[in-house]
Structure formats: C-alpha cells, structure tokens
Write a protein that holds these residues in place. Structure first.
Motif, PDB file in Angstrom:
ATOM      1  N   THR A 127       0.833  -1.185   0.000  1.00  0.00           N
ATOM      2  CA  THR A 127       0.000   0.000   0.000  1.00  0.00           C
ATOM      3  C   THR A 127       0.878   1.249   0.000  1.00  0.00           C
ATOM      4  OG1 THR A 127      -1.639   1.244   1.281  1.00  0.00           O
ATOM      5  CG2 THR A 127      -0.151  -0.167   2.516  1.00  0.00           C
ATOM      6  N   LEU A 128       0.343   2.336  -0.498  1.00  0.00           N
ATOM      7  CA  LEU A 128       1.078   3.599  -0.499  1.00  0.00           C
ATOM      8  C   LEU A 128       1.611   3.941   0.891  1.00  0.00           C
ATOM      9  CD1 LEU A 128      -1.561   5.590  -2.590  1.00  0.00           C
ATOM     10  CD2 LEU A 128       0.781   5.182  -3.354  1.00  0.00           C
ATOM     11  N   LEU A 129       0.810   3.666   1.917  1.00  0.00           N
ATOM     12  CA  LEU A 129       1.147   4.071   3.272  1.00  0.00           C
ATOM     13  C   LEU A 129       2.362   3.333   3.825  1.00  0.00           C
ATOM     14  CD1 LEU A 129      -2.531   4.108   4.535  1.00  0.00           C
ATOM     15  CD2 LEU A 129      -1.064   6.131   4.321  1.00  0.00           C
ATOM     16  N   ALA A 130       2.659   2.145   3.314  1.00  0.00           N
ATOM     17  CA  ALA A 130       3.808   1.378   3.792  1.00  0.00           C
ATOM     18  C   ALA A 130       5.120   1.978   3.334  1.00  0.00           C
ATOM     19  CB  ALA A 130       3.709  -0.071   3.331  1.00  0.00           C
ATOM     20  N   PHE A 131       5.065   2.855   2.336  1.00  0.00           N
ATOM     21  CA  PHE A 131       6.281   3.462   1.786  1.00  0.00           C
ATOM     22  C   PHE A 131       6.270   4.982   1.906  1.00  0.00           C
ATOM     23  CE2 PHE A 131       6.349  -0.742   0.188  1.00  0.00           C
ATOM     24  CZ  PHE A 131       7.682  -1.060  -0.034  1.00  0.00           C
ATOM     25  N   GLY A 132       5.246   5.529   2.568  1.00  0.00           N
ATOM     26  CA  GLY A 132       5.181   6.969   2.751  1.00  0.00           C
ATOM     27  C   GLY A 132       4.878   7.726   1.475  1.00  0.00           C
ATOM     28  N   TRP A 133       4.262   7.058   0.512  1.00  0.00           N
ATOM     29  CA  TRP A 133       3.906   7.711  -0.745  1.00  0.00           C
ATOM     30  C   TRP A 133       2.486   8.258  -0.628  1.00  0.00           C
ATOM     31  CZ3 TRP A 133       5.919   4.603  -5.577  1.00  0.00           C
ATOM     32  CH2 TRP A 133       7.299   4.402  -5.435  1.00  0.00           C
ATOM     33  N   ARG A 134       2.323   9.543  -0.878  1.00  0.00           N
ATOM     34  CA  ARG A 134       1.012  10.166  -0.753  1.00  0.00           C
ATOM     35  C   ARG A 134       0.544  10.706  -2.096  1.00  0.00           C
ATOM     36  NH1 ARG A 134      -1.494  10.919   3.883  1.00  0.00           N
ATOM     37  NH2 ARG A 134      -0.408  10.439   5.818  1.00  0.00           N
ATOM     38  N   MET A 223       5.057  10.620  10.767  1.00  0.00           N
ATOM     39  CA  MET A 223       5.554   9.264  10.587  1.00  0.00           C
ATOM     40  C   MET A 223       5.650   8.913   9.105  1.00  0.00           C
ATOM     41  SD  MET A 223       6.812   6.752  12.247  1.00  0.00           S
ATOM     42  CE  MET A 223       6.270   6.785  13.950  1.00  0.00           C
ATOM     43  N   GLN A 224       4.699   9.343   8.308  1.00  0.00           N
ATOM     44  CA  GLN A 224       4.755   9.085   6.873  1.00  0.00           C
ATOM     45  C   GLN A 224       5.978   9.731   6.234  1.00  0.00           C
ATOM     46  OE1 GLN A 224       2.458   7.329   4.436  1.00  0.00           O
ATOM     47  NE2 GLN A 224       2.436   6.255   6.407  1.00  0.00           N
ATOM     48  N   SER A 225       6.377  10.881   6.726  1.00  0.00           N
ATOM     49  CA  SER A 225       7.574  11.541   6.211  1.00  0.00           C
ATOM     50  C   SER A 225       8.823  10.721   6.497  1.00  0.00           C
ATOM     51  CB  SER A 225       7.702  12.933   6.842  1.00  0.00           C
ATOM     52  OG  SER A 225       8.885  13.572   6.403  1.00  0.00           O
ATOM     53  N   TYR A 226       8.932  10.179   7.705  1.00  0.00           N
ATOM     54  CA  TYR A 226      10.068   9.326   8.043  1.00  0.00           C
ATOM     55  C   TYR A 226      10.043   8.045   7.214  1.00  0.00           C
ATOM     56  CZ  TYR A 226      11.217  12.144  12.170  1.00  0.00           C
ATOM     57  OH  TYR A 226      11.592  13.158  13.020  1.00  0.00           O
ATOM     58  N   ILE A 227       8.863   7.487   7.017  1.00  0.00           N
ATOM     59  CA  ILE A 227       8.741   6.258   6.239  1.00  0.00           C
ATOM     60  C   ILE A 227       9.175   6.509   4.796  1.00  0.00           C
ATOM     61  CG2 ILE A 227       7.082   4.584   5.309  1.00  0.00           C
ATOM     62  CD1 ILE A 227       5.519   4.915   7.947  1.00  0.00           C
ATOM     63  N   ARG A 228       8.808   7.638   4.229  1.00  0.00           N
ATOM     64  CA  ARG A 228       9.215   7.951   2.859  1.00  0.00           C
ATOM     65  C   ARG A 228      10.738   8.047   2.758  1.00  0.00           C
ATOM     66  NH1 ARG A 228       7.134   9.928  -2.089  1.00  0.00           N
ATOM     67  NH2 ARG A 228       8.853   9.605  -3.528  1.00  0.00           N
ATOM     68  N   GLU A 229      11.353   8.682   3.729  1.00  0.00           N
ATOM     69  CA  GLU A 229      12.816   8.786   3.738  1.00  0.00           C
ATOM     70  C   GLU A 229      13.456   7.402   3.812  1.00  0.00           C
ATOM     71  OE1 GLU A 229      16.077  10.232   7.040  1.00  0.00           O
ATOM     72  OE2 GLU A 229      14.305  11.499   6.749  1.00  0.00           O
ATOM     73  N   LEU A 230      12.901   6.560   4.680  1.00  0.00           N
ATOM     74  CA  LEU A 230      13.417   5.200   4.853  1.00  0.00           C
ATOM     75  C   LEU A 230      13.239   4.381   3.580  1.00  0.00           C
ATOM     76  CD1 LEU A 230      12.643   2.963   7.943  1.00  0.00           C
ATOM     77  CD2 LEU A 230      12.259   2.091   5.654  1.00  0.00           C
ATOM     78  N   SER A 231      12.046   4.422   3.005  1.00  0.00           N
ATOM     79  CA  SER A 231      11.769   3.587   1.839  1.00  0.00           C
ATOM     80  C   SER A 231      12.552   4.054   0.618  1.00  0.00           C
ATOM     81  CB  SER A 231      10.268   3.570   1.532  1.00  0.00           C
ATOM     82  OG  SER A 231       9.802   4.819   1.083  1.00  0.00           O
ATOM     83  N   ARG A 233      15.517   5.217   0.640  1.00  0.00           N
ATOM     84  CA  ARG A 233      16.870   4.694   0.790  1.00  0.00           C
ATOM     85  C   ARG A 233      16.914   3.206   0.450  1.00  0.00           C
ATOM     86  NH1 ARG A 233      17.886   6.809   5.273  1.00  0.00           N
ATOM     87  NH2 ARG A 233      17.289   5.129   6.691  1.00  0.00           N
ATOM     88  N   VAL A 234      15.924   2.445   0.929  1.00  0.00           N
ATOM     89  CA  VAL A 234      15.895   1.005   0.667  1.00  0.00           C
ATOM     90  C   VAL A 234      15.736   0.721  -0.822  1.00  0.00           C
ATOM     91  CG1 VAL A 234      14.585  -1.112   1.061  1.00  0.00           C
ATOM     92  CG2 VAL A 234      15.034   0.436   2.965  1.00  0.00           C
ATOM     93  N   LEU A 235      14.910   1.508  -1.490  1.00  0.00           N
ATOM     94  CA  LEU A 235      14.656   1.293  -2.920  1.00  0.00           C
ATOM     95  C   LEU A 235      15.706   1.939  -3.815  1.00  0.00           C
ATOM     96  CD1 LEU A 235      10.775   1.855  -2.985  1.00  0.00           C
ATOM     97  CD2 LEU A 235      12.011  -0.320  -2.927  1.00  0.00           C
ATOM     98  N   GLY A 236      16.677   2.616  -3.212  1.00  0.00           N
ATOM     99  CA  GLY A 236      17.731   3.247  -4.001  1.00  0.00           C
ATOM    100  C   GLY A 236      17.282   4.491  -4.726  1.00  0.00           C
ATOM    101  N   LEU A 237      16.291   5.185  -4.184  1.00  0.00           N
ATOM    102  CA  LEU A 237      15.743   6.374  -4.842  1.00  0.00           C
ATOM    103  C   LEU A 237      16.399   7.664  -4.372  1.00  0.00           C
ATOM    104  CD1 LEU A 237      11.929   5.493  -4.827  1.00  0.00           C
ATOM    105  CD2 LEU A 237      13.646   5.011  -6.575  1.00  0.00           C
ATOM    106  N   ASP A 238      17.284   7.577  -3.375  1.00  0.00           N
ATOM    107  CA  ASP A 238      18.034   8.758  -2.967  1.00  0.00           C
ATOM    108  C   ASP A 238      19.520   8.496  -3.195  1.00  0.00           C
ATOM    109  OD1 ASP A 238      18.932   7.168  -0.913  1.00  0.00           O
ATOM    110  OD2 ASP A 238      17.859   8.233   0.675  1.00  0.00           O
ATOM    111  N   ASP A 239      20.350   9.431  -2.818  1.00  0.00           N
ATOM    112  CA  ASP A 239      21.790   9.306  -3.056  1.00  0.00           C
ATOM    113  C   ASP A 239      22.541   8.840  -1.820  1.00  0.00           C
ATOM    114  OD1 ASP A 239      21.576  10.230  -5.726  1.00  0.00           O
ATOM    115  OD2 ASP A 239      21.509  12.311  -5.023  1.00  0.00           O
ATOM    116  N   ASN A 240      21.831   8.368  -0.825  1.00  0.00           N
ATOM    117  CA  ASN A 240      22.452   7.991   0.436  1.00  0.00           C
ATOM    118  C   ASN A 240      22.455   6.477   0.611  1.00  0.00           C
ATOM    119  OD1 ASN A 240      23.711   8.472   2.897  1.00  0.00           O
ATOM    120  ND2 ASN A 240      21.772   8.614   4.019  1.00  0.00           N
ATOM    121  N   THR A 241      22.740   5.758  -0.464  1.00  0.00           N
ATOM    122  CA  THR A 241      22.682   4.299  -0.418  1.00  0.00           C
ATOM    123  C   THR A 241      23.859   3.674   0.318  1.00  0.00           C
ATOM    124  OG1 THR A 241      23.771   4.209  -2.579  1.00  0.00           O
ATOM    125  CG2 THR A 241      21.356   4.158  -2.553  1.00  0.00           C
TER     126      THR A 241
END
Length: 283
Positions: A127-134, A223-231, A233-241
């Motif tokens: 679901t969108l909510l599990a990854f912080g996607w709104r 919490m959704q903001s933190y989840i988006r940051e976390l997800s 990173r896990v999915l490789g969508l930021d530069d902090n891998t």
C-alpha cells in the motif's frame, strides 16, 4: 492492514514442492506477537523515528534466533539457494523494509552474520502508506471511497465489515492509467473473498484492536515523512545508499492486478519510478 498471518497459512501446503520453508510472522502488537509497551506506543503516537528503527532491530533479532535454532543454510555464491527471503504483505511491507534501512542499526558482527543469510526482499501487494507515498491533492478524486478514513466515524462492526469486503474484492483497473482518477473506486465487487469466510475465519483473519492501536498512528504526516525517507533509501531512490543495509540483496516486487486502488496505484507509481531511474542510468 488489520489482517493476520492466518490468511497466508495455505502457503505452507505448497512450500515443500519448491524446496522452501515458510514461516509466517505476525507483526508486533498483533495476536500471537508481543504487544507494544507504553513507551513504544508513545514513540509511535508522537511520530518518533526510533519506533521504525526498533522494528528493524526486532526483525533482525528474530532472524538471529531462527538461524541458531533451525540450522538455516547460508546464501550460496550465486544467491539461488539458502538464507531468508523476507516478504511483507500490505502494510507489513513497512516492517520488512526496516531491516534494510540502515546498517548502523546493528552491531558490526551482527550485520556481518546476517549478510550471510539475508537473500531477498519481497514486496507483496504494498500500500502507499507502507512506503510513505502520498497522493497530491490535485490527484485525489472528490468523494473517493476509502474505508480507512471511516474507522473513527462508523460503528466498529460496520467499519470492519466494509473494510473486509473492500480489501477482498476483485477490481478491474486499467492497465496503464494516466491518473489515479482512472481507477476503480467501488465499495466492493460482485464477488469478495470475505463472502466465503466462516465465523471462525473472521475471528482468525484479522485483529482490528491492533489496527486501531498501532497501525492508524502510522498514517500521521510526521511518521509518513520518516517512512518515505526510509523507503527511498531502501529502494535506491536517494543518493544515500552507502548506509543501506544489505545493498546487494535483490528486491522482488509482486503486484496483484485486481487489488484495491491504494495498492494498485502504488504498483503503477513504483513501476514508473523504476523505469525512470533505469533511463537515467540507475538500478
């Protein structure tokens, strides 16, 4: 969201034919698992990042215990056998991805040991909510049907029934929708799996007390903001891998095509995001 691992028990009947061992692990606070402490719930209700980090640590502790107790083979050189494939379902994907969020969650020796056993991350019907996607406000259709928003306004038995029917219906969404507005937003379809459930099934298949106590606070913006940051990173969508745990672990995404609009739209967005990153030379 709200459902327990009892819904997945039929997987056990098919595991041995594929040389698999299946372990169904209910999330914290759900029936059969430890309840959150008052301090943990306080962290959750106040949108503290520590709550998410703790989920990853607890999952790691379970894996370490299972390795010690059950003679788990290590992942082989070409990553085709051995080890663990960690699969989340729906909002349970959040617990699964926390294990991969930051290698500094673990002591170096723990991280090194787990690296020999963690084989895959499997994202199932997320679901969108599990990854912080709104959804942007401009994309949100007016008068959209979303039973997640009625749990605080409807009688519990009504809200629970409506959610059961909605989440177990079979929707016909367009294959390549231009917008979320093109999806199927009906309250139910002609057939819903919940129509076949017995009274015993209804009791075993979900835990709405846990949902209200420890899932609904996950939906708050902080919490959704933190989840988006976390997800990301896990999915490789930021530069902090560089801080991601188990960066060589393949991610497998299983996307049902007749699921609810929330899960279907996550799949559409995930596929488009992946394709965009591949075009830009990122994996």
């Amino acid at each position: 969201i709200a459902f327990t691992g009892d819904n997945l028990k039929k997987l056990h009947n098919h595991a041995h034919a594929f040389n698999l061992r299946t372990v169904i692990w209910n999330r914290r606070d759900y029936v059969g698992s430890s309840k959150y402490t008052s301090d943990e719930l306080e962290d959750l209700n106040h949108g503290q990042r520590a709550f998410l980090d703790r989920l990853g640590v607890h999952l790691a502790q379970f894996l370490l215990w299972f390795i010690e107790q059950h003679n788990v083979p290590k992942v082989n050189a070409d990553r085709t056998t051995g080890g663990f494939a960690i699969m989340g379902w729906s909002l349970g994907n959040l617990t699964a991805i926390t294990l991969f969020s930051h290698k500094n969650l673990f002591a170096p020796e723990t991280y090194e040991l787990l690296g020999k056993y963690v084989k895959n991350l499997i994202i199932y019907d997320a679901t969108l909510l599990a990854f912080g996607w709104r959804l942007p406000p401009s994309e949100t259709p007016p008068n959209i049907y979303d039973p997640l928003t009625t749990f605080t306004t409807e009688p519990p038995e009504v809200a629970q029934h409506n959610f059961d029917v909605w989440v177990s219906s079979y929707y016909d969404h367009p294959k390549n929708p231009e917008s979320v507005r093109d999806l199927h937003f009906a309250r139910r379809t002609e057939f819903a799996t919940s129509d076949t459930w017995s009274a015993e099934d209804l009791k075993a298949f979900h835990d709405y007390d846990a949902f209200r106590r420890s899932d609904m606070p996950v939906f708050q913006p902080t919490m959704q903001s933190y989840i988006r940051e976390l997800s990301d990173r896990v999915l490789g969508l930021d530069d902090n891998t560089s801080t991601m745990a188990f960066p060589n672990c393949p991610i497998i995404y299983l996307r049902p095509t007749r699921t609810t609009w929330r899960c279907y739209w996550f799949g559409i967005q995930a596929e488009r995001t992946y394709d965009e990153h591949r075009r830009n030379g990122r994996n």
